[in-house]
Design an enzyme around this catalytic site. Structure first.
Site, PDB file in Angstrom:
ATOM      1  N   ASP A  13      13.747  -0.294   8.180  1.00 42.56           N
ATOM      2  CA  ASP A  13      12.655  -0.209   7.195  1.00 42.56           C
ATOM      3  C   ASP A  13      13.241  -0.197   5.777  1.00 42.56           C
ATOM      4  OD1 ASP A  13       9.582   0.480   6.685  1.00 42.56           O
ATOM      5  OD2 ASP A  13      10.821   1.774   5.432  1.00 42.56           O
ATOM      6  N   ILE A  31       3.383   5.466   0.055  1.00 42.24           N
ATOM      7  CA  ILE A  31       3.790   4.311  -0.762  1.00 42.24           C
ATOM      8  C   ILE A  31       2.640   3.849  -1.664  1.00 42.24           C
ATOM      9  CG2 ILE A  31       3.210   2.522   0.958  1.00 42.24           C
ATOM     10  CD1 ILE A  31       6.307   2.507  -1.304  1.00 42.24           C
ATOM     11  N   LYS A  59       5.830  -4.736   2.704  1.00 43.52           N
ATOM     12  CA  LYS A  59       6.931  -5.093   3.587  1.00 43.52           C
ATOM     13  C   LYS A  59       7.104  -4.025   4.665  1.00 43.52           C
ATOM     14  CE  LYS A  59       9.985  -2.563   3.485  1.00 43.52           C
ATOM     15  NZ  LYS A  59      10.550  -1.165   3.450  1.00 43.52           N
ATOM     16  N   SER A 117      -9.144   4.058   3.873  1.00 39.24           N
ATOM     17  CA  SER A 117      -8.111   4.877   4.500  1.00 39.24           C
ATOM     18  C   SER A 117      -8.764   5.875   5.437  1.00 39.24           C
ATOM     19  CB  SER A 117      -7.299   5.610   3.415  1.00 39.24           C
ATOM     20  OG  SER A 117      -6.065   6.052   3.924  1.00 39.24           O
ATOM     21  N   ARG A 118      -7.986   6.317   6.433  1.00 40.92           N
ATOM     22  CA  ARG A 118      -8.501   7.349   7.331  1.00 40.92           C
ATOM     23  C   ARG A 118      -8.606   8.678   6.598  1.00 40.92           C
ATOM     24  NH1 ARG A 118      -4.170   7.035  11.984  1.00 40.92           N
ATOM     25  NH2 ARG A 118      -3.004   7.127  10.046  1.00 40.92           N
TER      26      ARG A 118
END
Lengths: 303, 303
Positions: A167, A13, A89, A35-36
């Site tokens: 979701d 996303i 969200k 971020s990983r």
């Protein structure tokens, strides 16, 4: 003037929506990512969120695109470090944790924005304006998409707290709770749980005011995100996830900005006025469906 | 002076608790009942709620002891008829419907009281006062009772919306959310669903602040409703469902009134001041547990 922003959680996303929205925004510059795994070309990346917060005092706003379960801890640390926070969200894994973030943001004098991207779909504002003085008499939501296409290999959507078909369904609910002139509530729900998964893959939900909702996460071919709301002889038809609005048979002109650019535009306004925007109504309907819903076990699912 | 009140839903909890509390109240007289089956000796009984509302204009307050699923429709009609409304716990089957009732009560200028009887247990106020300036460091809730003893043949507790073991568990949560100096949120939950039932019969819940909760609805012998809250070296031990409070090893004096008499006392105060009291925090935790919880199927249950 563009302000620096940090994007946390460089997954699908973020790449599909957040990065281009920020790149094209007159208000924001992507100044760091955390971020990983994922990175964005030309943007400093951190794997340690706390290190970013310490080192990048120039960045006063962070946008969290992590899955809902880990998101709370990041939001707490950002707020404690005096940063404004924008949440993808759903805004959290539980209602109570988002209420807690709201309290923390107020205490720390920072902006908290629980975004609902579908509310920014181009037809939503027109639908809301038309329905403002109406009384809903019936309606339905038909939200059918292919989880394999939109969440490829994202196992977290079927883990506890991942919400499953809610979701995408919460996008429909975010539109519904925005455009309705008066709130509704769920009266019954049927939830289909794959026998090897912890969240539903399909749902049939009934609301007050003769509203119903069908959610299906196994739709192949043409994807469908439709909503019909009737008020006596009047009818509002939102399609393409709220991006098209037909009122009594005539298509009406939509908003100018796309969904994510509109969210970043709104975040800039909230930050500049020192305000927060928190609305849990869509998430309350999901929690109500999960509490009240009748669970049915269906065939196992694998990506 | 005693005011007339109507009790709706003459089942076990009404007979065990509401009827004697009203009988002994200096504020209320039981002037009518509405129920499909049950009656109270010497009190006019109605089977039709709307008829009671029309015929008994002298009764300005109704107390609803129906199961949560049917309760909303009664509350809507009572509020529309200008009556004050007292709701047994949980105040509804969904969060959204209770929010809706709150809006309706305010619009109609009547009192709405979402009661939580366990908050009136005799040790709760002392625990709350002691913890007010503390920081919770750990704690646990151990709530184990026998569903066959407390809900004999009450099939609705296992129907969708009946909440299952969270029906007693929400009593613990109502105490917890009252006495904690700062709110907590659920971080994980394990929910045991009997294979032939729609609500859990046992649960293990973890909260922030190192709090845990064990709910068990199959406890025979000695029933257990215990809560330990630690704040550094301080320890509060609530037992007997909150009715006894031991702080740092010393039992402290409790409130005078029993739970239900205290609820009717509070309702009298709310009505006389034209105020409402609505708190959804205990129910939000249940909804969060049902949303975030990991479902495990266990042996079938029958009464």
């Amino acid at each position: 003037m563009e302000q620096p922003i940090c994007l946390v959680g460089i997954g699908k996303i973020a790449v599909d929506q957040h990065v281009p929205a920020i790149a094209n925004s007159p208000d924001w510059t992507l100044a760091a990512t955390v971020s990983r795994a994922g990175t964005v070309d030309g943007v400093p990346s951190y794997s340690d969120f706390d290190a970013m917060l310490v080192e990048r005092d120039d960045i006063r706003t962070v946008s969290l695109c992590l899955p809902p379960v880990p998101r709370y801890d990041y939001a707490v640390r950002a707020i404690a470090a005096g940063r404004n926070v924008m949440l993808e969200k759903p805004p959290g894994a539980t209602l109570a944790e988002v209420q807690d973030l709201t309290t923390r943001a107020a205490a720390n004098g920072v902006t908290l924005y629980t975004t609902w991207h579908s509310r920014m779909a181009k037809g939503v504002a027109a639908a809301k304006a038309f329905l403002a003085d109406k009384t809903i008499t019936s309606g339905y939501i038909d939200w059918r998409e292919d989880v394999r296409r939109w969440h490829p290999e994202q196992e977290w959507v079927f883990e506890p707290g991942g919400m499953g078909v809610f979701d995408p369904g919460i996008n429909a609910l975010s539109i519904l709770t925005d455009v309705l002139p008066r709130p509704v509530h769920i009266t019954s729900a049927l939830l289909n749980f794959p026998e090897n998964r912890f969240t539903p893959i399909a749902a049939e939900v009934a609301f007050s005011e003769n509203l119903t909702m069908t959610l299906d996460w196994l739709k192949d071919g043409q994807q469908m995100w439709e909503m019909i709301l009737r008020a006596g002889d009047d009818q509002v038809h939102l399609s393409e996830g709220g991006n098209r609005c037909v009122i009594n048979g005539t298509e009406v002109a939509g908003s100018v900005l796309d969904e994510y650019p509109a969210l970043y535009d709104q975040m800039a306004r909230l930050v500049s006025s020192g305000a927060s925007e928190v609305d849990l109504a869509p998430m309350i309907h999901v929690a109500d469906a999960m509490t009240l819903g009748k669970r049915v076990t269906v065939a196992p699912f694998s990506f």
